[in-house]
Design a protein around this motif. Structure first.
Motif, PDB file in Angstrom:
ATOM      1  N   ASN A   1      -1.901  -7.345   5.903  1.00  0.00           N
ATOM      2  CA  ASN A   1      -2.384  -6.044   6.364  1.00  0.00           C
ATOM      3  C   ASN A   1      -2.948  -6.166   7.779  1.00  0.00           C
ATOM      4  OD1 ASN A   1      -2.956  -3.332   6.282  1.00  0.00           O
ATOM      5  ND2 ASN A   1      -4.821  -3.546   5.080  1.00  0.00           N
TER       6      ASN A   1
ATOM      7  N   GLY B   1      -2.865   1.612  -0.484  1.00  0.00           N
ATOM      8  CA  GLY B   1      -2.476   0.216  -0.332  1.00  0.00           C
ATOM      9  C   GLY B   1      -2.852  -0.341   1.029  1.00  0.00           C
ATOM     10  N   ALA B   2      -2.666   0.482   2.071  1.00  0.00           N
ATOM     11  CA  ALA B   2      -2.955   0.031   3.434  1.00  0.00           C
ATOM     12  C   ALA B   2      -4.436  -0.248   3.655  1.00  0.00           C
ATOM     13  CB  ALA B   2      -2.466   1.076   4.440  1.00  0.00           C
TER      14      ALA B   2
ATOM     15  N   ILE C   1      -0.214   6.816  -2.028  1.00  0.00           N
ATOM     16  CA  ILE C   1      -0.137   5.456  -2.588  1.00  0.00           C
ATOM     17  C   ILE C   1      -0.045   4.435  -1.470  1.00  0.00           C
ATOM     18  CG2 ILE C   1       1.290   3.883  -3.955  1.00  0.00           C
ATOM     19  CD1 ILE C   1       2.037   6.306  -5.703  1.00  0.00           C
ATOM     20  N   ARG C   2       0.768   4.727  -0.475  1.00  0.00           N
ATOM     21  CA  ARG C   2       0.904   3.825   0.683  1.00  0.00           C
ATOM     22  C   ARG C   2      -0.412   3.713   1.447  1.00  0.00           C
ATOM     23  NH1 ARG C   2       5.113   6.235   4.300  1.00  0.00           N
ATOM     24  NH2 ARG C   2       4.562   4.438   5.600  1.00  0.00           N
TER      25      ARG C   2
ATOM     26  N   THR D   1      -1.975   1.297  10.125  1.00  0.00           N
ATOM     27  CA  THR D   1      -1.290   0.016   9.882  1.00  0.00           C
ATOM     28  C   THR D   1      -0.719  -0.604  11.151  1.00  0.00           C
ATOM     29  OG1 THR D   1       0.744   1.208   9.271  1.00  0.00           O
ATOM     30  CG2 THR D   1      -0.744   0.565   7.482  1.00  0.00           C
TER      31      THR D   1
ATOM     32  N   THR E   1      -6.678  -1.006   1.297  1.00  0.00           N
ATOM     33  CA  THR E   1      -7.266  -1.939   0.326  1.00  0.00           C
ATOM     34  C   THR E   1      -6.675  -3.345   0.396  1.00  0.00           C
ATOM     35  OG1 THR E   1      -5.702  -1.198  -1.388  1.00  0.00           O
ATOM     36  CG2 THR E   1      -7.857  -0.126  -1.318  1.00  0.00           C
ATOM     37  N   THR E   2      -5.503  -3.486   0.986  1.00  0.00           N
ATOM     38  CA  THR E   2      -4.864  -4.806   1.086  1.00  0.00           C
ATOM     39  C   THR E   2      -5.560  -5.634   2.168  1.00  0.00           C
ATOM     40  OG1 THR E   2      -2.743  -3.867   0.438  1.00  0.00           O
ATOM     41  CG2 THR E   2      -2.709  -6.039   1.485  1.00  0.00           C
TER      42      THR E   2
END
Length: 334
Positions: A271, A261-262, A257-258, A228, A264-265
């Motif tokens: 992102n 999210g990282a 989960i993070r 990220t 796929t966002t």
């Protein structure tokens, strides 16, 4: 001609848990002697342990893991029966599991080069294929590029360093200070001790003069910050390749989960504007043959940390569970 027994000794995964609880040494496990088209029967000489092996033992329930089954993935051995036109009885191969005999598809093995011992060969296939397919297949690494390898002292990382140098790329690799000499011996041009300062903080405060074309995470980080924050050190159009974040337990659920999210966002939702890719290892015959050539001509070196007797397989797992093994932990079968 070798007499093939009906039963064999084999380490069987019977339940979820750490290897000491999950594995049982069976004295009369059946030998699968009836071969389908394209299959071979191999007498195992040595087997190698993989981090994914014990992690799956701890995480997957019996139904998903299809237990009971023979443990592990990589081995070296000799063909004792074949239902295939390309391999013959007596050929030396390089893939398998923790047992005296294993039936595999002939296109999933390769002849062991004469300059590689059975013990060395046992630990090559999965790790070398992972590194090769990550850098060559996914990242399309080129000679004029710079690659950052997180986990240079892991077996996958060590193979990745060597393969990147064979390609002509510049390599920056991480490890702890005690493994700096090993990582540099593998070919790393620059070394970063990840124990001194968190990697993201170090790379943010000390950005490379030329941003990396490829970041290869050979550790399989569950926490997503290396990706990220990568705009600071990964070039536009560069790629972040991971062996796959694999949680050690429920405590890593939020991190997973993070991470999901990282990756796929989309960037327009804030992102990082960089690509993330997973290397899903395939038993590709052409890749295995290329690795075989590199081993045969000495360009690629196998790495063995330690060797254990077949009866001491649980001690071998103790070694790999320390996460301090430099190279493959191998179990000598025959």
């Amino acid at each position: 001609m070798t007499t093939i027994p009906d039963v064999q000794r084999a380490w069987i995964a019977v339940r979820r848990g750490k290897p000491v609880k999950a594995l049982v040494l069976q004295e009369e496990w059946p030998v699968m002697k009836k071969l389908k088209d394209g299959e071979i029967l191999v007498k195992v000489e040595a087997a190698a342990l993989n981090p994914v092996g014990w992690k799956m033992m701890r995480v997957l329930p019996n139904v998903l893991a299809r237990r009971p089954h023979i443990a592990e993935h990589d081995f070296s051995g000799v063909v004792v029966d074949a239902n295939d036109g390309n391999l013959n009885v007596g050929d030396n191969t390089g893939q398998g599991v923790l047992a005296q005999y294993i039936t595999v598809n002939a296109d999933q093995v390769a002849i062991r080069p004469a300059n590689v011992t059975p013990t060395q060969a046992a630990g090559i296939t999965l790790a070398a294929l992972t590194a090769y397919q990550a850098l060559v297949g996914v990242a399309k690494l080129k000679a004029d590029q710079t690659v950052f390898i997180n986990g240079g002292s892991t077996t996958v990382g060590a193979f990745a360093i060597q393969l990147a140098k064979i390609k002509g790329a510049k390599v920056i690799a991480t490890a702890s200070a005690r493994n700096e000499a090993f990582v540099r011996k593998m070919g790393a041009d620059e070394f970063i001790d990840y124990t001194k300062e968190p990697l993201v903080a170090f790379l943010t405060h000390n950005p490379p003069s030329t941003k990396y074309s490829v970041i290869f995470d050979a550790v399989g980080l569950v926490e997503p910050s290396l990706f990220t924050h990568s705009a600071k050190y990964l070039a536009p159009g560069g790629i972040f390749v991971s062996t796959g974040p694999l949680p050690h337990g429920w405590k890593d659920t939020w991190k997973m989960i993070r991470t999901i999210g990282a990756i796929t966002t989309p960037s327009w939702l804030g992102n990082v504007n960089r690509r993330w890719a997973l290397v899903a290892v395939k038993n590709a015959a052409e890749d295995l043959q290329e690795i075989q050539k590199l081993l045969a001509n000495g360009s690629l070196l196998p790495i063995v940390d330690s060797v254990f007797a077949f009866e001491d397989a649980l001690k071998a797992y103790d070694r790999i569970l320390t996460t301090r093994a430099v190279g493959k932990v191998v179990v000598k079968v025959d």
